[in-house]
Write an enzyme that holds these catalytic residues in place. Structure first.
Site, PDB file in Angstrom:
ATOM      1  N   GLU A 179      32.733  46.859  41.848  1.00 11.74           N
ATOM      2  CA  GLU A 179      33.769  47.900  41.831  1.00 11.74           C
ATOM      3  C   GLU A 179      33.193  49.307  41.650  1.00 11.74           C
ATOM      4  OE1 GLU A 179      36.752  46.817  38.947  1.00 11.74           O
ATOM      5  OE2 GLU A 179      36.946  44.775  39.736  1.00 11.74           O
ATOM      6  N   GLU A 271      37.686  38.932  42.777  1.00 16.19           N
ATOM      7  CA  GLU A 271      38.554  38.961  41.595  1.00 16.19           C
ATOM      8  C   GLU A 271      39.980  39.088  42.077  1.00 16.19           C
ATOM      9  OE1 GLU A 271      37.841  41.862  38.522  1.00 16.19           O
ATOM     10  OE2 GLU A 271      35.666  41.591  38.594  1.00 16.19           O
TER      11      GLU A 271
END
Length: 344
Positions: A179, A271
């Protein structure tokens, strides 16, 4: 629909970026390529402190996920020197030996310069940009600096754990620096360039210095400008947290991930909060290779001192549908991956 011919974009060759990848990694990659576009591997992230998620999932579905997600967070030197302990490596070895697939991320606590102010800038939050003044751009600009050497120290510390996994014959879906483009983690706080250089440094050191040949490199930067290059990436992951009980296929994000490269790469939902509906994934051809539901309240609540399945994000009926759908692969359906045939 499950038996439909795969679209060309799902035909991926099991050629790992590390030319010296060992047989364990090659066999797992061969399986992933064989399955990609035809099935999705169910997955679940471990809790950092407690780990009731899998047993709760088994209690309500009768199944275990195929992929188990772990975190090297508490092996970070700036955490261990403050007393943190971690057993994820041991649990991961047991999981692989029992027939499951292992993926690891690393909430990398900044090597130094932790602000350490409560409530949300403590050393325990030291992977967040808000909890450290460590400057990755400055560190990467000077290989003779203390900061650069501390990055090396930390990479080497995690390499010790990865070596333990390699010694045990465990291939790892390895997802570091995740991320990054969001900027909320320190490794992404100074833009794409130093983060890309850090990715390449980690790849070169783990591959060439430490000879970690069991890794399948999962890049999860979430923006094309942060892509380090096809020669450094085996699989592309997207982390997606839609609103509660939103079971859409996330086709837009799947197509975005495809656009990062002109090559055919496996795309995974590395995720998630709510779990996408398998029928919608099939309808939209947003065929993620695996999912990995985040831990804690995404899975369970504590009621009267007892942990029970939480329906806030994914309702129980939807969870059961996912774990029993013919498109989904649970742990009991995995082949013997230690002896899975290698593809040419």
């Amino acid at each position: 629909m499950l038996n439909a011919e795969r679209q060309p974009r799902f035909n991926v060759q099991p050629n790992l970026v590390n030319p010296n990848a060992d047989e364990s990694a090659q066999r797992l990659m061969s399986y992933l390529c064989d399955m990609y576009g035809t099935r999705i591997l169910t997955g679940q992230q471990i809790g950092v402190v407690s780990t009731p998620e899998l047993e709760i999932l088994h209690e309500v579905t009768g199944k275990y996920p195929a992929v188990y997600g772990f975190d090297f967070m508490n092996y970070s030197p700036s955490r261990t020197e403050r007393g943190a302990e971690c057993f994820d490596t041991d649990i991961a070895i047991d999981w692989w030996q029992s027939g499951g697939i292992v993926t690891f991320c690393w909430h990398w606590n900044a090597p130094k310069d932790l602000i350490d102010l409560p409530p949300d800038r403590t050393w325990g939050s030291g992977f967040y940009t808000k909890a450290t003044t460590f400057d990755v751009q400055k560190a990467m600009a000077d290989e003779d600096s203390e900061d650069y050497k501390l990055l090396i120290r930390d990479i080497d510390a995690i390499s010790i754990q990865l070596q333990r996994l390699q010694d045990a014959g465990v291939p790892v879906l390895w997802r570091p620096l995740h991320e990054a483009s969001g900027g909320w983690f320190w490794w992404g706080a100074k833009g794409a360039d130093p983060c890309i250089r850090l990715w390449k440094l980690m790849y070169e050191r783990m591959t060439n210095r430490h000879k970690l040949n069991h890794l399948i490199w999962v890049w999860n930067g979430q923006h094309a400008d942060w892509y380090p290059g096809d020669e450094y990436v085996d699989i592309i992951g997207e982390d997606i947290y839609p609103p509660d009980r939103n079971y859409e296929s996330q086709l837009d994000r799947f197509q975005t991930a495809l656009s990062y490269t002109a090559m055919n790469k496996i795309i995974a939902l590395s995720e998630n909060g709510p779990i996408p509906d398998p029928d919608l994934m099939l309808r939209d051809q947003a065929l993620w290779a695996w999912n990995c539901t985040w831990y804690g309240t995404f899975v369970y609540d504590t009621v009267d001192g007892r942990r029970v399945y939480a329906e806030k994000y994914t309702e129980l009926d939807q969870l059961i549908k996912f774990y029993h759908h013919p498109y989904s692969v649970t742990k009991d359906e995995l082949p013997d991956l230690q002896n899975y045939p290698l593809r040419d």
